[in-house]
Design a protein around this motif. Structure first.
Motif, mmCIF file in Angstrom:
data_model
loop_
_atom_site.group_PDB
_atom_site.id
_atom_site.type_symbol
_atom_site.label_atom_id
_atom_site.label_comp_id
_atom_site.label_asym_id
_atom_site.label_seq_id
_atom_site.Cartn_x
_atom_site.Cartn_y
_atom_site.Cartn_z
ATOM 1 N N UNK A 37 58.368 -18.188 5.610
ATOM 2 C CA UNK A 37 57.860 -19.665 5.930
ATOM 3 C C UNK A 37 58.137 -20.480 5.189
ATOM 4 N N UNK A 38 57.947 -20.198 3.894
ATOM 5 C CA UNK A 38 58.361 -21.133 2.815
ATOM 6 C C UNK A 38 59.882 -21.766 2.961
ATOM 7 N N UNK A 39 60.700 -20.665 3.004
ATOM 8 C CA UNK A 39 62.205 -20.974 3.194
ATOM 9 C C UNK A 39 62.556 -21.705 4.396
ATOM 10 N N UNK A 40 61.851 -21.505 5.516
ATOM 11 C CA UNK A 40 62.117 -22.155 6.802
ATOM 12 C C UNK A 40 61.635 -23.657 6.566
ATOM 13 N N UNK A 41 60.325 -23.756 5.955
ATOM 14 C CA UNK A 41 59.998 -25.188 5.772
ATOM 15 C C UNK A 41 60.782 -25.912 5.066
ATOM 16 N N UNK A 42 61.333 -25.207 4.003
ATOM 17 C CA UNK A 42 62.234 -26.117 3.016
ATOM 18 C C UNK A 42 63.449 -26.497 3.530
ATOM 19 N N UNK A 43 64.096 -25.553 4.209
ATOM 20 C CA UNK A 43 65.405 -25.805 5.035
ATOM 21 C C UNK A 43 65.255 -27.131 6.042
ATOM 22 N N UNK A 44 63.917 -26.875 6.868
ATOM 23 C CA UNK A 44 63.657 -27.968 7.842
ATOM 24 C C UNK A 44 63.481 -29.370 7.199
ATOM 25 N N UNK A 45 62.526 -29.396 5.979
ATOM 26 C CA UNK A 45 62.465 -30.544 5.412
ATOM 27 C C UNK A 45 63.495 -31.162 4.596
ATOM 28 N N UNK A 46 64.517 -30.370 4.007
ATOM 29 C CA UNK A 46 65.712 -30.476 3.561
ATOM 30 C C UNK A 46 66.439 -31.416 4.632
ATOM 31 N N UNK A 47 66.742 -31.097 5.717
ATOM 32 C CA UNK A 47 67.354 -31.693 6.953
ATOM 33 C C UNK A 47 66.625 -32.900 7.149
ATOM 34 N N UNK A 48 65.381 -32.667 7.626
ATOM 35 C CA UNK A 48 64.640 -33.950 8.086
ATOM 36 C C UNK A 48 64.222 -35.232 6.995
ATOM 37 N N UNK A 49 64.052 -34.949 5.782
ATOM 38 C CA UNK A 49 63.737 -35.686 4.850
ATOM 39 C C UNK A 49 64.796 -36.190 3.802
#
Length: 209
Positions: A37-49
Motif C-alpha cells: 500500500x505504501x509503494x502504491x501510494x508513493x508511485x501514485x503521489x510521484x505521478x500526481x504531485x
C-alpha cells in the motif's frame, strides 16, 4: 530569486516533497505487510504531485494509502511468501555446490526472485495508478513482466541501486524511496500507455485494455 515560479524554488519544493514522501513510505512500510500500500501510494503521489504538480504530497499519499491498503495486502503477502520460499530454497541448495541439481535450483530460485521483483515493481505501480479488476491486473502483469525485458532490466538495476544506497548510506532513506519511484515512472508510464487506455488528466478510473 525566491519567486514562487523560479527554478530554484521549484527544485527546493520538489526536494522537500521527496523527503516527506520518503519518510511517509518508510513509516507506513514498517508493518511489512503494508509495504504494498505504501509503494502504491508513493508511485501514485510521484505521478500526481512530483510530475503533474497536482495536490499536496502528504494528503495525496495519505488518501492513496488508505484506498490501496485492502487490495494490496493479499498481493504483498503472496510476494513475501514467494520471496521466503525461493530464498530458502536457493540458500539450502547453495550449500551443496557439488550437486548439479542443487545448482539448477539455485539458478531457478534467483531467476524466480528477479521475476517476483519485476512483478512487485509493476504491480504496486498499477494498483496505485489505476483501478483494475483482478483479471485485468494479472493479464497486465504477465505482459509487462515478460514483454519488456530491456526496460525491466533497467528497472531492476535502478531498484537494486536504490537498495544498495539505502543499506550503505542509511540517511539516504530520507530521499531514495521517492527518488526511485519518481525515476521509475519515466520507464513505466510509456509502457503502461501501450497496454492501457486512459485519460492522462484522470487515470484513476475504470479502464479497458
Amino acid at each position: 530569486m525566491f519567486n514562487q515560479e523560479s527554478t530554484l524554488v521549484t527544485i527546493l519544493n520538489k526536494a522537500a516533497d521527496m523527503v516527506i514522501l520518503s519518510v511517509l513510505w518508510c513509516i507506513c512500510s514498517l508493518p511489512v505487510l503494508t509495504i504494498g500500500a505504501a509503494s502504491a501510494a508513493l508511485y501514485h503521489t510521484s505521478i500526481r504531485v512530483l510530475r503533474q504538480n497536482r495536490g499536496y504530497a502528504f494528503a495525496t499519499f495519505r488518501d492513496s494509502f488508505k484506498e490501496n491498503l485492502r487490495q494490496t495486502l493479499p498481493f504483498t503477502a503472496l510476494l513475501l511468501f514467494l520471496y521466503a520460499l525461493f530464498g530458502v530454497t536457493g540458500y539450502v541448495c547453495w550449500q551443496r555446490p557439488d550437486s548439479m541439481i542443487a545448482g539448477m535450483y539455485v539458478f531457478f530460485s534467483l531467476f524466480s526472485i528477479l521475476v517476483c521483483l519485476t512483478v512487485q515493481i509493476h504491480g504496486f505501480a498499477l494498483m496505485g495508478r489505476f483501478r483494475l479488476r483482478r483479471q485485468e491486473l494479472f493479464t497486465l502483469l504477465v505482459r509487462l513482466t515478460f514483454g519488456h525485458l530491456v526496460k525491466n532490466f533497467l528497472l531492476l538495476c535502478l531498484f537494486l541501486f536504490a537498495v544498495e544506497l539505502s543499506i550503505y548510506y542509511p540517511p539516504l532513506l530520507f530521499i531514495v524511496p521517492a527518488g526511485f519511484f519518481f525515476l521509475s515512472s519515466y520507464l513505466q508510464e510509456p509502457v503502461f500507455k501501450k497496454h492501457i487506455n486512459y485519460q492522462e488528466e484522470d487515470p484513476l478510473e475504470e479502464l479497458s485494455e
